[in-house]
Scaffold this motif. Structure first.
Motif, short mmCIF file in Angstrom:
data_model
loop_
_atom_site.label_atom_id
_atom_site.label_comp_id
_atom_site.label_asym_id
_atom_site.label_seq_id
_atom_site.Cartn_x
_atom_site.Cartn_y
_atom_site.Cartn_z
N ILE A 1 0.90 -1.33 0.02
CA ILE A 1 0.11 -0.04 0.03
C ILE A 1 0.98 1.11 -0.02
CG2 ILE A 1 -1.58 1.33 1.50
CD1 ILE A 1 -2.68 -1.31 2.26
N ASN A 2 2.05 1.37 0.72
CA ASN A 2 2.77 2.43 0.90
C ASN A 2 3.61 2.68 -0.65
OD1 ASN A 2 4.18 4.43 1.90
ND2 ASN A 2 5.44 3.36 2.99
N THR A 3 3.38 3.54 -1.18
CA THR A 3 4.19 3.63 -2.44
C THR A 3 4.74 4.93 -2.32
OG1 THR A 3 2.04 4.92 -3.35
CG2 THR A 3 2.16 2.55 -3.78
N GLY A 4 5.11 5.38 -1.30
CA GLY A 4 5.81 6.99 -1.03
C GLY A 4 7.29 6.63 -1.14
N TYR A 5 7.94 7.76 -1.31
CA TYR A 5 9.57 7.66 -1.51
C TYR A 5 9.98 8.74 -0.49
CZ TYR A 5 8.73 11.41 -4.70
OH TYR A 5 8.45 12.70 -5.39
N ALA A 6 11.37 8.65 -0.43
CA ALA A 6 12.34 9.57 0.52
C ALA A 6 13.31 10.00 -0.49
CB ALA A 6 12.60 9.04 1.66
N ILE A 7 13.61 11.53 -0.44
CA ILE A 7 14.77 11.93 -1.22
C ILE A 7 15.76 12.36 -0.04
CG2 ILE A 7 15.64 13.52 -2.84
CD1 ILE A 7 12.95 13.63 -3.81
N VAL A 8 17.20 11.70 -0.11
CA VAL A 8 18.26 12.19 0.72
C VAL A 8 19.12 13.15 -0.15
CG1 VAL A 8 20.24 11.40 2.05
CG2 VAL A 8 18.09 9.97 1.98
N PHE A 9 19.41 14.37 0.13
CA PHE A 9 20.11 15.26 -0.65
C PHE A 9 21.29 15.71 0.23
CE2 PHE A 9 20.89 19.74 -1.99
CZ PHE A 9 21.26 19.35 -3.28
N VAL A 10 22.56 15.08 -0.55
CA VAL A 10 23.77 15.51 0.18
C VAL A 10 24.70 16.18 -0.78
CG1 VAL A 10 25.87 14.67 1.34
CG2 VAL A 10 23.60 13.74 1.82
N PRO A 11 24.62 17.40 -1.00
CA PRO A 11 25.42 18.16 -2.12
C PRO A 11 26.54 17.30 -2.51
CG PRO A 11 24.25 19.68 -1.10
CD PRO A 11 24.10 18.40 -0.11
N PRO A 12 27.00 17.36 -3.64
CA PRO A 12 26.28 17.40 -4.84
C PRO A 12 25.45 15.94 -5.17
CG PRO A 12 28.69 16.70 -5.47
CD PRO A 12 28.37 16.65 -3.80
N TYR A 13 25.28 15.35 -4.13
CA TYR A 13 24.55 14.06 -4.36
C TYR A 13 23.03 14.17 -3.99
CZ TYR A 13 29.45 12.36 -4.58
OH TYR A 13 30.57 12.15 -5.01
N ARG A 14 22.22 13.52 -4.74
CA ARG A 14 21.00 13.28 -4.47
C ARG A 14 20.37 11.83 -4.65
NH1 ARG A 14 16.04 14.17 -7.87
NH2 ARG A 14 14.47 15.11 -6.60
N VAL A 15 20.01 11.31 -3.53
CA VAL A 15 19.34 9.85 -3.55
C VAL A 15 17.89 9.82 -3.43
CG1 VAL A 15 19.92 7.69 -2.49
CG2 VAL A 15 21.94 9.18 -2.77
N GLU A 16 17.34 9.07 -4.33
CA GLU A 16 16.03 8.78 -4.12
C GLU A 16 15.61 7.30 -3.63
OE1 GLU A 16 12.08 8.99 -6.83
OE2 GLU A 16 13.39 10.65 -7.11
N LEU A 17 15.01 7.30 -2.66
CA LEU A 17 14.58 5.95 -2.08
C LEU A 17 13.22 5.71 -1.76
CD1 LEU A 17 17.68 5.80 0.56
CD2 LEU A 17 17.42 4.59 -1.59
N SER A 18 12.97 4.48 -1.90
CA SER A 18 11.54 4.16 -1.46
C SER A 18 11.48 4.34 0.03
CB SER A 18 11.00 2.63 -1.84
OG SER A 18 11.82 1.81 -1.24
N LEU A 19 10.11 4.78 0.34
CA LEU A 19 10.00 4.84 2.03
C LEU A 19 9.87 3.69 2.70
CD1 LEU A 19 9.26 6.90 3.98
CD2 LEU A 19 6.64 6.33 3.65
N ASN A 20 9.80 2.43 2.03
CA ASN A 20 10.04 1.14 2.79
C ASN A 20 11.44 1.00 2.95
OD1 ASN A 20 7.34 0.76 2.72
ND2 ASN A 20 7.36 -0.19 0.75
N MET A 21 12.33 1.30 1.97
CA MET A 21 13.69 1.20 2.04
C MET A 21 14.22 1.97 3.09
SD MET A 21 16.47 -0.67 1.21
CE MET A 21 15.66 -1.68 0.07
N THR A 22 13.78 3.26 2.99
CA THR A 22 14.21 4.32 4.06
C THR A 22 13.83 3.73 5.48
OG1 THR A 22 13.82 5.99 2.37
CG2 THR A 22 14.25 6.66 4.62
#
Length: 399
Positions: free
Chosen positions: A23-44
């Motif tokens: 059901i949970n289809t959200g995601y989380a973005i981890v931004f550490v300049p100059p990097y930007r990592v996008e992870l699913s909320l479950n993985m986070t």
């Protein structure tokens, strides 16, 4: 049943998590300049839980490492404590079995490994008892001296044991000092009073014995009969100290009436009167006892006083003896005493008849000797010689 519930619960949790992940289809973005990592909320969420678990584990490991010296010290103390308690038990058992050398060795081992001053004191007390049993008095005294550094709470036990052991060694002065130290800590301690009573008896200190007897009787530590025996013994010890007839009379009047009725004490007092050349007082005392309770021993003592008492007292005693004669006609000692009293009063015929009557019942050396003396005084030498020969035969038979 518990296992089944746990299994059902785990399966329910797994199903719930699976449904939540779908059901949970959200995601989380981890931004550490100059990097930007996008992870699913479950993985986070999984990574966050994992990070917390790893951090907790590392912190626990660090704390355990830093606390390791303390844990080692605690382990060593527990190990020593187990050794000490085991040694203390073994020492007590060995002492009860009579294996005193082992008892002393185990007690010292317990003392070395113990941390508690009370348990160290118990171990030293056991070691002192064992050393005393082996007559190692220097070691015993050393163990007792070591208890001085263990605090005031153990000093009463130390002093009581010291007094008991020194008394057993017959060192009454040192034992008394230990008892007095114990009583300074506990003035009404019954065991200390008992020990002091034994010491005072050995020291022949009747005044202290009498005082301690009353204290023990009041505290119900001894029976009335025991108290009476202690008093009688103390009174007998006091007798040799009385070297004046008036002093002896005053002392005798101060004694409780019940104790004055004791035949053995009264006899001892009468003998002391006789030593002080107070024969009439001695005879009066014995006469009163005889009127209450007949005793051949008292009669015999009266016979010894026949030549020392006054004429008036002698007549009283002769009348008393003759009054007792019908109920004690077969008592050779009474007849002998009557003969002595009659001889001392120069009643020659009566004295001879009493001596002969005594010999007819029981031929004794004293009766033959008295009759021989009487016959010799009457110039009847041949008859006297026969009785002197009989005395010699009896004396040789007793050798």
């Amino acid at each position: 049943m518990k296992v089944v519930l746990w299994i059902v619960g785990l399966f329910a949790l797994a199903v719930g998590l699976s449904l939540f992940a779908q059901i949970n289809t959200g995601y989380a973005i981890v931004f550490v300049p100059p990097y930007r990592v996008e992870l699913s909320l479950n993985m986070t969420l999984l990574l966050a839980v994992g990070l917390i678990a790893v951090s907790y584990g590392l912190l626990r490991l660090l704390a355990a490492t830093l606390n390791l010296p303390h844990e080692v010290a605690v382990f060593q103390r527990r190990k020593k404590l187990r050794i000490a308690r085991h040694a203390l038990v073994q020492s007590s058992l060995a002492y009860s079995e009579g294996r005193f050398q082992k008892a002393e060795r185990e007690a010292l081992r317990a003392c070395e490994n113990e941390q508690s001053p009370e348990n160290q004191g118990v171990a030293l007390l056991l070691a002192a008892r064992a050393a005393h049993a082996m007559r190692a008095y220097d070691r015993r005294d050393g163990y007792l001296a070591r208890m001085d550094s263990l605090g005031n709470g153990l000093q009463l036990a130390r002093r009581m044991l010291e007094a008991e052991l020194l008394l057993d060694e017959k060192r009454t002065v040192d034992a008394l000092a230990a008892v007095e130290a114990a009583r300074a800590q506990s003035p009404n301690l019954t065991a200390a009073l008992r020990l002091e009573l034994k010491i005072r008896q050995l020291q022949s200190s009747p005044e202290h014995v009498l005082a301690l007897t009353e204290k023990l009787l009041k505290s119900e530590a001894i029976s009335a009969e025991q108290a009476r025996r202690y008093r009688l013994a103390a009174y007998r010890d006091q007798l040799p100290q009385l070297i004046d007839g008036q002093e002896l009379r005053q002392w005798w009047q101060r004694i409780p009436a019940q104790e004055r009725q004791n035949p053995s004490l009264a006899l001892a007092v009468a003998q002391q009167y006789a030593k002080l050349e107070q024969a009439d007082d001695a005879a009066h005392l014995l006469q009163g006892l005889l009127e209450d309770d007949y005793s051949s021993e008292l009669v015999s003592e009266l016979g010894e006083l026949a030549d020392q008492v006054s004429e008036a007292r002698r007549i009283e005693l002769l009348r008393l003896g003759e009054a007792l004669l019908p109920s004690h006609s077969r008592d050779a000692q009474l007849l002998l005493t009557l003969g002595r009293l009659a001889r001392a009063g120069k009643l020659w015929g009566k004295a001879q008849s009493y001596f002969e009557a005594s010999l007819s019942i029981q031929p004794t050396l004293a009766a033959h000797a008295e009759l021989a003396r009487l016959l010799q005084a009457l110039d009847r030498a041949d008859e006297a010689r026969r009785h002197f020969d009989a005395c010699l035969e009896l004396a040789l038979a007793e050798v």
